[in-house]
Write a protein that holds these residues in place. Sequence first.
Motif, PDB file in Angstrom:
ATOM      1  N   ASP A 159       0.839  -1.204   0.000  1.00 13.66           N
ATOM      2  CA  ASP A 159       0.000   0.000   0.000  1.00 13.66           C
ATOM      3  C   ASP A 159       0.872   1.252   0.000  1.00 13.66           C
ATOM      4  O   ASP A 159       1.994   1.241   0.499  1.00 13.66           O
ATOM      5  N   LYS A 160       0.340   2.340  -0.557  1.00 12.04           N
ATOM      6  CA  LYS A 160       1.033   3.619  -0.492  1.00 12.04           C
ATOM      7  C   LYS A 160       0.678   4.324   0.808  1.00 12.04           C
ATOM      8  O   LYS A 160      -0.447   4.239   1.284  1.00 12.04           O
ATOM      9  N   ILE A 161       1.659   5.013   1.366  1.00  9.42           N
ATOM     10  CA  ILE A 161       1.403   5.752   2.603  1.00  9.42           C
ATOM     11  C   ILE A 161       0.530   6.951   2.267  1.00  9.42           C
ATOM     12  O   ILE A 161       0.895   7.775   1.441  1.00  9.42           O
ATOM     13  N   SER A 162      -0.603   7.037   2.905  1.00 15.14           N
ATOM     14  CA  SER A 162      -1.534   8.129   2.636  1.00 15.14           C
ATOM     15  C   SER A 162      -1.426   9.200   3.715  1.00 15.14           C
ATOM     16  O   SER A 162      -0.738   9.028   4.721  1.00 15.14           O
ATOM     17  N   GLU A 163      -2.138  10.280   3.512  1.00 12.17           N
ATOM     18  CA  GLU A 163      -2.170  11.348   4.514  1.00 12.17           C
ATOM     19  C   GLU A 163      -2.791  10.866   5.819  1.00 12.17           C
ATOM     20  O   GLU A 163      -2.493  11.396   6.889  1.00 12.17           O
ATOM     21  N   LYS A 164      -3.622   9.851   5.735  1.00 16.44           N
ATOM     22  CA  LYS A 164      -4.235   9.292   6.942  1.00 16.44           C
ATOM     23  C   LYS A 164      -3.162   8.685   7.853  1.00 16.44           C
ATOM     24  O   LYS A 164      -3.163   8.909   9.069  1.00 16.44           O
ATOM     25  N   GLU A 165      -2.233   7.929   7.263  1.00 20.59           N
ATOM     26  CA  GLU A 165      -1.156   7.328   8.062  1.00 20.59           C
ATOM     27  C   GLU A 165      -0.188   8.404   8.576  1.00 20.59           C
ATOM     28  O   GLU A 165       0.291   8.336   9.710  1.00 20.59           O
ATOM     29  N   PHE A 199      -1.870  -1.454  11.809  1.00 20.97           N
ATOM     30  CA  PHE A 199      -0.760  -0.656  11.270  1.00 20.97           C
ATOM     31  C   PHE A 199       0.507  -1.508  11.315  1.00 20.97           C
ATOM     32  O   PHE A 199       0.901  -2.019  12.372  1.00 20.97           O
ATOM     33  N   ASP A 200       1.143  -1.658  10.180  1.00 20.40           N
ATOM     34  CA  ASP A 200       2.362  -2.473  10.078  1.00 20.40           C
ATOM     35  C   ASP A 200       3.220  -1.874   8.974  1.00 20.40           C
ATOM     36  O   ASP A 200       2.745  -1.686   7.848  1.00 20.40           O
ATOM     37  N   SER A 201       4.471  -1.583   9.283  1.00 26.53           N
ATOM     38  CA  SER A 201       5.369  -0.980   8.286  1.00 26.53           C
ATOM     39  C   SER A 201       5.459  -1.831   7.022  1.00 26.53           C
ATOM     40  O   SER A 201       5.627  -1.303   5.911  1.00 26.53           O
ATOM     41  N   ARG A 202       5.336  -3.146   7.176  1.00 27.16           N
ATOM     42  CA  ARG A 202       5.454  -4.047   6.026  1.00 27.16           C
ATOM     43  C   ARG A 202       4.300  -3.882   5.045  1.00 27.16           C
ATOM     44  O   ARG A 202       4.437  -4.230   3.869  1.00 27.16           O
ATOM     45  N   ASN A 203       3.171  -3.351   5.521  1.00 31.13           N
ATOM     46  CA  ASN A 203       2.061  -3.075   4.597  1.00 31.13           C
ATOM     47  C   ASN A 203       2.467  -2.081   3.517  1.00 31.13           C
ATOM     48  O   ASN A 203       1.887  -2.050   2.432  1.00 31.13           O
ATOM     49  N   TYR A 204       3.472  -1.246   3.829  1.00 35.18           N
ATOM     50  CA  TYR A 204       3.907  -0.180   2.924  1.00 35.18           C
ATOM     51  C   TYR A 204       5.289  -0.448   2.332  1.00 35.18           C
ATOM     52  O   TYR A 204       5.917   0.438   1.775  1.00 35.18           O
ATOM     53  N   GLY A 205       5.751  -1.695   2.483  1.00 36.18           N
ATOM     54  CA  GLY A 205       7.013  -2.097   1.873  1.00 36.18           C
ATOM     55  C   GLY A 205       8.246  -1.843   2.707  1.00 36.18           C
ATOM     56  O   GLY A 205       9.364  -1.913   2.192  1.00 36.18           O
ATOM     57  N   PHE A 206       8.081  -1.570   4.005  1.00 37.04           N
ATOM     58  CA  PHE A 206       9.222  -1.308   4.887  1.00 37.04           C
ATOM     59  C   PHE A 206       9.254  -2.333   6.014  1.00 37.04           C
ATOM     60  O   PHE A 206       8.227  -2.633   6.625  1.00 37.04           O
ATOM     61  N   GLU A 207      10.435  -2.870   6.300  1.00 35.09           N
ATOM     62  CA  GLU A 207      10.562  -3.870   7.356  1.00 35.09           C
ATOM     63  C   GLU A 207      10.363  -3.268   8.743  1.00 35.09           C
ATOM     64  O   GLU A 207       9.877  -3.922   9.652  1.00 35.09           O
ATOM     65  N   LYS A 208      10.760  -2.013   8.919  1.00 29.78           N
ATOM     66  CA  LYS A 208      10.683  -1.361  10.229  1.00 29.78           C
ATOM     67  C   LYS A 208      10.033   0.014  10.110  1.00 29.78           C
ATOM     68  O   LYS A 208       9.909   0.581   9.024  1.00 29.78           O
ATOM     69  N   THR A 216       8.919   9.477   4.326  1.00 29.00           N
ATOM     70  CA  THR A 216       7.884  10.495   4.179  1.00 29.00           C
ATOM     71  C   THR A 216       8.448  11.906   4.117  1.00 29.00           C
ATOM     72  O   THR A 216       7.794  12.819   3.618  1.00 29.00           O
ATOM     73  N   ASP A 217       9.646  12.105   4.674  1.00 29.22           N
ATOM     74  CA  ASP A 217      10.279  13.416   4.750  1.00 29.22           C
ATOM     75  C   ASP A 217       9.418  14.420   5.522  1.00 29.22           C
ATOM     76  O   ASP A 217       9.460  15.620   5.273  1.00 29.22           O
ATOM     77  N   ARG A 218       8.643  13.924   6.468  1.00 29.67           N
ATOM     78  CA  ARG A 218       7.788  14.795   7.273  1.00 29.67           C
ATOM     79  C   ARG A 218       8.255  14.885   8.732  1.00 29.67           C
ATOM     80  O   ARG A 218       7.654  15.587   9.524  1.00 29.67           O
ATOM     81  N   PHE A 219       9.319  14.131   9.044  1.00 34.56           N
ATOM     82  CA  PHE A 219       9.721  14.035  10.449  1.00 34.56           C
ATOM     83  C   PHE A 219      11.242  14.140  10.594  1.00 34.56           C
ATOM     84  O   PHE A 219      11.991  13.715   9.718  1.00 34.56           O
ATOM     85  N   ASP A 220      11.678  14.737  11.698  1.00 30.60           N
ATOM     86  CA  ASP A 220      13.099  14.747  12.050  1.00 30.60           C
ATOM     87  C   ASP A 220      13.403  13.487  12.855  1.00 30.60           C
ATOM     88  O   ASP A 220      12.598  13.058  13.686  1.00 30.60           O
ATOM     89  N   ILE A 221      14.571  12.904  12.601  1.00 36.92           N
ATOM     90  CA  ILE A 221      14.984  11.685  13.310  1.00 36.92           C
ATOM     91  C   ILE A 221      16.344  11.921  13.943  1.00 36.92           C
ATOM     92  O   ILE A 221      17.252  12.469  13.310  1.00 36.92           O
ATOM     93  N   GLU A 222      16.487  11.497  15.188  1.00 33.83           N
ATOM     94  CA  GLU A 222      17.736  11.708  15.920  1.00 33.83           C
ATOM     95  C   GLU A 222      18.105  10.445  16.686  1.00 33.83           C
ATOM     96  O   GLU A 222      17.266   9.850  17.369  1.00 33.83           O
ATOM     97  N   GLN A 223      19.361  10.029  16.556  1.00 32.56           N
ATOM     98  CA  GLN A 223      19.861   8.883  17.315  1.00 32.56           C
ATOM     99  C   GLN A 223      20.621   9.379  18.534  1.00 32.56           C
ATOM    100  O   GLN A 223      21.460  10.272  18.421  1.00 32.56           O
TER     101      GLN A 223
END
Length: 249
Positions: A159-165, A199-208, A216-223
């Motif tokens: 599935d494609k990630i929609s605005e809902k997700e 909700f499962d990342s694998r539904n959208y083609g991602f393992e995690k 999505t380029d909508r979020f900042d990520i920091e380790q």
Amino acid sequence: MNTNINMAVLIDGDNIPSARVKEMMEEIAKYGNPTIKRIYGDWTRPGLSKWKNLLLENAITPIQQYGYTTGKNATDSAMIIDAMDILYSEKVDGFCLVSSDSDFTRLATRLREAGMQVIGMGEKKTPNPFIVACDRFIYIEILKKQTEEKVDNKESDVDKISEKEIHLIRTTINDLSDDDGWAFLGDVGSLIQKKQPNFDSRNYGFEKLTPLIKSTDRFDIEQRETSRSRHKLIFVRNKSKRASKAKKR
């Protein structure tokens, strides 16, 4: 999620394809120890013959249930009665209900009311009431081995990630964020699961979840490193709308 709990795996043989049974059992093992494994159906029917060898290979016990009346699903009733017997035996801490049938909605609700962890598993056609009645719901279509995915690179089941997700992730981060807007990704994933069990990342083609969020380029990520663990903790933050628009330009 505690993977040391004992689980009862109950499979609706009339409503689930046999092709993915091995992947199904491997997935279930992530959530607990399947001490009881039963599949229900009328085994005199030729249509269920494909299950025979698979049941032996995966140590699943077939439960015979004759269809007494045309148009009525006796398998559902047998499975529900067994589930309640197992519940009262107090031998397990959780259930995995494998079916695409909404008739098990009330059963899932009752088991959770009794403090059981309930994992649902079925095809994407599964009605929403059954999905939301479970703690977590996994689509059978995504349970494909990595080797098969490499050979068949079709994305028909992705599935494609929609605005809902996107909105679900964004609001969940807001629910958990500190004063600077950061939230621990592990907590974000857990809360998303409670809000939307399928909700499962694998539904959208991602393992995690991490690569999904990055895409999505909508979020900042920091380790962040911690003194108590060699592993880095991942935190996420919603990007401001201005920042997102500026990057697109």
